[in-house]
Design a protein around this motif. Sequence first.
Motif, short mmCIF file in Angstrom:
data_model
loop_
_atom_site.label_atom_id
_atom_site.label_comp_id
_atom_site.label_asym_id
_atom_site.label_seq_id
_atom_site.Cartn_x
_atom_site.Cartn_y
_atom_site.Cartn_z
N GLU A 10 41.80 41.28 42.13
CA GLU A 10 42.39 40.32 41.20
C GLU A 10 41.32 39.40 40.59
O GLU A 10 41.31 39.17 39.38
N ALA A 11 40.43 38.90 41.44
CA ALA A 11 39.37 38.03 40.94
C ALA A 11 38.51 38.78 39.92
O ALA A 11 38.14 38.24 38.88
N ALA A 12 38.19 40.03 40.23
CA ALA A 12 37.36 40.82 39.32
C ALA A 12 38.09 41.05 37.99
O ALA A 12 37.49 40.95 36.92
N ARG A 13 39.39 41.32 38.07
CA ARG A 13 40.17 41.49 36.83
C ARG A 13 40.16 40.20 36.03
O ARG A 13 39.98 40.21 34.82
N ALA A 14 40.32 39.07 36.74
CA ALA A 14 40.33 37.77 36.05
C ALA A 14 38.99 37.51 35.36
O ALA A 14 38.93 36.79 34.38
N MET A 15 37.92 38.08 35.91
CA MET A 15 36.61 37.87 35.30
C MET A 15 36.34 38.89 34.19
O MET A 15 35.26 38.91 33.61
N GLY A 16 37.30 39.76 33.94
CA GLY A 16 37.15 40.71 32.85
C GLY A 16 36.45 41.99 33.23
O GLY A 16 35.82 42.62 32.38
N ALA A 17 36.54 42.39 34.50
CA ALA A 17 35.92 43.65 34.91
C ALA A 17 36.76 44.84 34.45
O ALA A 17 37.99 44.76 34.46
N THR A 18 36.10 45.93 34.04
CA THR A 18 36.83 47.14 33.67
C THR A 18 37.20 47.89 34.96
O THR A 18 36.62 47.62 36.01
N GLN A 70 34.19 49.21 36.65
CA GLN A 70 33.39 48.16 37.30
C GLN A 70 34.05 47.69 38.59
O GLN A 70 33.38 47.38 39.56
N VAL A 102 33.16 46.37 43.18
CA VAL A 102 34.00 45.64 44.14
C VAL A 102 34.48 46.55 45.27
O VAL A 102 34.12 46.37 46.43
N GLY A 143 43.03 40.31 46.70
CA GLY A 143 42.53 39.17 45.94
C GLY A 143 41.19 39.44 45.26
O GLY A 143 40.90 38.90 44.21
N LEU A 144 40.38 40.30 45.89
CA LEU A 144 39.06 40.57 45.32
C LEU A 144 39.19 41.34 44.01
O LEU A 144 38.49 41.07 43.04
#
Lengths: 217, 343
Positions: A121-129, A132, A137, A118-119
Amino acid sequence: MSDSMILLLAKGAWETIVMTFVSGFFGFLIGLPTGVLLFMTRKGQVLEHKTFHHTISIIVNIFRSIPFIILIVWMIPFTRALVGTSIGVEAAIVPLSIGAAPFIARLIENSLIEVPGGLVEAARAMGATPFQIVYKVLLPEALPSILNSASVTLITLVGYSAMGGAVGAGGLGQIGYQYGYVGYDVVVMNTVLLLLIALVFIIQFLGDFIAKRVDHR
Amino acid sequence: MIELRNITKTFFQKTRAITALSEVSLTVPEGKIFGVIGSSGAGKSTLIRCVNLLEKPSSGAVIVDGQNLMDLSPKELAKARRHIGMIFQHFNLLSSRTVFENVAFSLELDHTPKAEIEKRVTELLALVGLDEKHHDYPVNLSGGQKQRVAIARTLASNPKVLLCDEATSALDPATTKSILALLKDINKRLNITILLITHEMEVVKDICDEVAVISEGRLIEQGAVSEIFSHPKTELAKAFIASALSLDIPADYKERLVSAPATNKRPLLKLEFTGQSVDDPVLSEVARLFQIDSNVISARMDYAGGIKFGVMLIEVFGTQENSLQAIEFYKSKNIKVEVIGYV
């Protein structure tokens, strides 16, 4: 025990420490990115890539299956080309690093698997490359587990370096082998053992201590 | 603001193809709160994850703020995602970071200057009511506080749209209320469009303007909340509405309950009020018309989107004949009556 023997043991202990930590360092230098790549290219991960994952995985497995004592001998030409010699501490660091790297890669991969999906996923949802995601993470979240892997690796390296001592790597292993196995000097042999035990305990204690400090889970 | 056009998503498990979503279309107007309700496995999670392309639809178009996300390169998509906030059932906070650092996370991704991060995070933590918790780690927070941090984190990048993936499902009822109030506040104050998925009708009732019911990967019913509550067309929609109003018979009544009429036993009725029921003071009318006294044992009445609905458990005192007449009277008012038994 004579003064010269104490000096010899101190020198041996120092060499073992150098071999363990320097090869641990280089082992991580190779193993950490490899482990991260292994994880990132797994099925369902951000950089999923079957062929790439399998290729690295096979290389890692091959190197993990070579017994260390054979790896030292097998690598002599490479070691000689790299550091100019095949005996002594410097020469031992090369096979030690190569022997530790695939082991570290697997430990890192497993540490990253433990990070809740989930972490990421959350980072992807926030637009992390992907980059990053790795350094903001995955690595910070897996840090306590990675530090535990580091102590396991270093302790394994203490054992490996002692084994290397038997074939001219220097360090406590060589002293133990020459004076204990060949010369059967009980005092020296037991002192070597005690020093190795102390080293292992110190590494484990420090590893646990630091891992606990950074663990906020 | 959000438009899904004919979204189909098929997963492949070994050789088997599983259709998680088929031909799903929905539109969420700017500034509205749209709820998608469904049981577990209905495809609602897949649906919300298709909106920011965490899950790429097999076919269809995902248009957020006038931009078709399916056409974007990975780099452009990452950028577009910064304006689509998302919160999760299990919060997904970074355990290695403090509350402050968690909220700063999305700003760091944009390489925001430190001073600005400091200012913005302080502002956001005040907005979600966590001024005192800057330096705490998530492990020391309650569920509700964690979700507040997650909301602050997702608001940091000034999203126009907020996706809520079962955001209150792991929280207790009181905390759920407070988080829903916060979401409503954010929606009103910052004019953020919200799409949420849930399995609880309570959530839809409390904050949604519009709702869609999802079952087996299809939207089987959608419309304004008041419309769905007053005229549910599908059985599933009716079941969800009923679940928001479930009523249990108290244990000591259950013990005394018999199925056939008997002397010294009185009927126990369950009255169900729906959008179609006539809004009259029926209990007092029945008392007057049929000399019936009603003892309300438990009741759950609610008001959503301009209509009254609910269930009521009553014990009826009166002659058998009058009781039957009363039941007929309730039915004539479109109130569903069930004789549970006699106590």
